[in-house]
Design a protein around this motif. Structure first.
Motif, PDB file in Angstrom:
ATOM      1  N   LEU A 104       0.839  -1.189   0.000  1.00 60.40           N
ATOM      2  CA  LEU A 104       0.000   0.000   0.000  1.00 60.40           C
ATOM      3  C   LEU A 104       0.882   1.250   0.000  1.00 60.40           C
TER       4      LEU A 104
ATOM      5  N   ASP B   1     -17.902   2.550   6.244  1.00 59.80           N
ATOM      6  CA  ASP B   1     -17.008   2.411   7.392  1.00 59.80           C
ATOM      7  C   ASP B   1     -17.733   2.923   8.629  1.00 59.80           C
TER       8      ASP B   1
ATOM      9  N   GLU C 108      -8.209  -7.629   1.524  1.00 56.27           N
ATOM     10  CA  GLU C 108      -7.474  -7.213   2.729  1.00 56.27           C
ATOM     11  C   GLU C 108      -8.433  -6.896   3.874  1.00 56.27           C
TER      12      GLU C 108
ATOM     13  N   ALA D  16      -8.536  -9.160   7.477  1.00 59.19           N
ATOM     14  CA  ALA D  16      -8.450  -8.553   8.808  1.00 59.19           C
ATOM     15  C   ALA D  16      -9.667  -8.936   9.651  1.00 59.19           C
TER      16      ALA D  16
ATOM     17  N   ALA E 145      -9.532  -8.758  13.638  1.00 56.29           N
ATOM     18  CA  ALA E 145      -8.799  -7.497  13.755  1.00 56.29           C
ATOM     19  C   ALA E 145      -9.505  -6.395  12.975  1.00 56.29           C
ATOM     20  N   GLU E 146      -9.068  -5.170  13.210  1.00 54.51           N
ATOM     21  CA  GLU E 146      -9.564  -4.031  12.447  1.00 54.51           C
ATOM     22  C   GLU E 146      -8.673  -3.830  11.222  1.00 54.51           C
ATOM     23  N   PRO E 147      -9.256  -3.545  10.078  1.00 58.11           N
ATOM     24  CA  PRO E 147      -8.432  -3.255   8.898  1.00 58.11           C
ATOM     25  C   PRO E 147      -7.514  -2.065   9.140  1.00 58.11           C
ATOM     26  N   ASP E 148      -6.362  -2.089   8.500  1.00 59.95           N
ATOM     27  CA  ASP E 148      -5.373  -1.010   8.620  1.00 59.95           C
ATOM     28  C   ASP E 148      -6.011   0.338   8.299  1.00 59.95           C
ATOM     29  N   PRO E 149      -5.778   1.374   9.134  1.00 60.91           N
ATOM     30  CA  PRO E 149      -6.343   2.704   8.856  1.00 60.91           C
ATOM     31  C   PRO E 149      -5.987   3.228   7.469  1.00 60.91           C
ATOM     32  N   ALA E 150      -4.760   2.948   7.007  1.00 56.81           N
ATOM     33  CA  ALA E 150      -4.364   3.408   5.666  1.00 56.81           C
ATOM     34  C   ALA E 150      -5.200   2.718   4.587  1.00 56.81           C
ATOM     35  N   LEU E 151      -5.531   1.448   4.799  1.00 58.30           N
ATOM     36  CA  LEU E 151      -6.388   0.721   3.877  1.00 58.30           C
ATOM     37  C   LEU E 151      -7.797   1.310   3.884  1.00 58.30           C
ATOM     38  N   ARG E 152      -8.320   1.575   5.071  1.00 55.38           N
ATOM     39  CA  ARG E 152      -9.672   2.128   5.185  1.00 55.38           C
ATOM     40  C   ARG E 152      -9.755   3.496   4.510  1.00 55.38           C
TER      41      ARG E 152
END
Length: 476
Positions: free
Chosen positions: A100, A330, A363, A367, A372-379
């Protein structure tokens, strides 16, 4: 149901004569070559693959694609489990090779999806990855997102598991060969249950009101003598069954996203009541039986696209499937999460080598499946994806239409004044659209009194290769 995700008609082939497909790609700004930094990153990723710890190489997966394909996103194995079934579905782990925010990621966002021209494939990712290190090629150890979906005896999901895993495909199979094996009752073990499971999934889709038009696609293919021809091609049964496995996985992905309150769905609003009613009123004139208690999807499923009047009805039914798009969310569930063509919420996650959005959807699901929570950068990227995919889809449609138009004009050059037989598939007050028996040309035709589904004789009045335009007039 919906069309098989990211349909691939064939692997491109070269021919010395024919329309200038390269000029068409240039006209629509199709990115042909990859920048140096993208190629360098791809080479590094290919040389240093990252494999998950979980070893699933004991699952005897196989791939099933058009003959000659090299960008293999999916590998499957089907087995009985108690009274039901288990679907093991490995998806190429593109997230393991595309970081990413890197050069590969930026270039993929610029391209949006792989574009298939008759003479060339313009890939989403450099071939070193998409046809090599990330492709689920037979005999090769690969990183994958492995979906394990348990179904009950009726084909309904009862348990879904998703993990990153290392896998190894046992064989690369193609549709026509597998269809021949299915017809002969000699399918390989990994696919022996494909007709059964695919059929169950088709039945459940019909019960949900899913809509599959089933109209043949106009395709351009190379000829043995070095030219090109147009063909109308529908799906083989095995393609439909295989598509159901992909659609099943997309439905499971959507359920995971909705439960986790984050993701991106492929959505299509329900057909407008006025469009359904208009189609219902048209049905008797085109010889289509529409029982009072039947939905549009049930009626359409019983039609034969090879029948002229049924083909005309299916042309009109396209109005039921308008408004498809991508819906990111989201924290709050979308007001309209469903895909009317699938008859359920649905997400694109099964073609990440060839379509941008699938990597991000996968991705998110990985997660969520891990708790888990998806990566903030991914969101943060999710809201950008609808615009990127809409632009990419538009460019792909424009190129595909231009390719077919150019080929039609090229095939008919020098034939102005000749008459052809065909079928009216759409009619207005003074003109309509006809599909010729041979060659497989679809074009505008001048003339009043045209009736959808009617067989007509038409005369070619224009075949302009430069303008990519073909026109006819009614003779009888």
């Amino acid at each position: 149901m919906a069309r098989p995700p990211l349909r691939v008609p064939r692997w491109p082939a070269a021919a010395p004569e024919g329309p200038d497909f390269a000029a068409i790609r240039a006209e629509f700004d199709v990115p042909e070559e990859f920048p140096a930094d993208v190629l360098a990153e791809a080479a590094d990723r290919a040389a240093h693959p990252r494999l998950p710890e979980l070893d699933a190489t004991d699952v005897p997966l196989v791939t099933l694609d058009p003959l000659g394909s090299k960008d293999l996103d999916q590998a499957v194995h089907l087995e009985r489990r108690g009274q039901g079934y288990r679907v093991s579905y490995a998806i190429a782990d593109v997230g393991a090779v595309v970081a990413l925010g890197g050069a590969l990621d930026a270039e993929a966002r610029r391209r949006g999806q792989t574009l298939y021209s008759p003479d060339r494939r313009t890939p989403l990712h450099p071939p070193e990855l998409s046809e090599g290190a990330a492709s689920l090629l037979p005999g090769e150890l690969r990183a994958a997102a492995l979906w394990t979906i348990d179904l009950d005896a009726d084909g309904e999901p009862v348990h879904v598991d998703l993990h990153r895993a290392r896998v190894r495909s046992r064989a690369q199979l193609d549709y026509r060969s597998v269809q021949a094996q299915a017809d002969a009752g000699s399918l390989p073990e990994a696919l022996a249950l494909l007709p059964r499971i695919g059929g169950l999934l088709e039945d459940r889709a019909a019960e949900r009101g899913a809509i599959e038009l089933g109209t043949p696609d106009q395709e351009v293919e190379a000829t043995p003598d070095g030219g090109w021809r147009l063909v109308l091609r529908g799906d083989l049964p095995v393609e439909g069954w295989n598509a159901q496995i992909s659609l099943l996985t997309g439905r499971c992905a959507a359920a995971l996203m909705l439960e986790g309150a984050v993701g991106i769905l492929r959505t299509l609003p329900p057909a407008r009541p006025e469009d359904v009613e208009r189609l219902r009123r048209l049905a008797p004139a085109l010889g289509v039986d529409w029982p009072a208690d039947a939905g549009a999807g049930q009626v359409i499923a019983g039609l034969d696209p090879a029948e002229p009047m049924h083909a005309a009805f299916l042309e009109e039914a396209v109005t039921l499937l308008r408004g498809a798009g991508y819906t990111p969310f989201d924290g709050a569930r979308p007001e309209q999460p469903a895909h009317a063509g699938v008859g359920a919420p649905y997400a694109h996650v099964t073609a990440p080598l060839r379509r941008l959005v699938d990597r991000f959807g996968t991705e998110v699901c990985l997660a969520l499946a891990a708790g888990a929570e998806p990566d903030p950068a991914l969101r943060a990227v999710l809201p950008e994806l609808p615009g990127l995919m809409t632009a990419s889809d538009r460019r792909t449609r424009e190129v595909e239409r231009a390719v077919v138009d150019a080929t039609e004009a090229w095939l008919l050059r020098g034939s102005v004044g000749r008459t052809f037989r065909g079928v009216v598939v759409e009619a207005g007050e003074d003109a309509g659209t006809v599909v010729l028996d041979e060659p497989a040309v679809r074009a505008r035709c001048a003339g009043g009194g045209l009736e959808p589904g009617a067989r007509v004789e038409v005369r070619l009045t224009e075949a302009d290769v430069a303008a990519r335009r073909v026109r006819f007039e009614v003779v009888a």
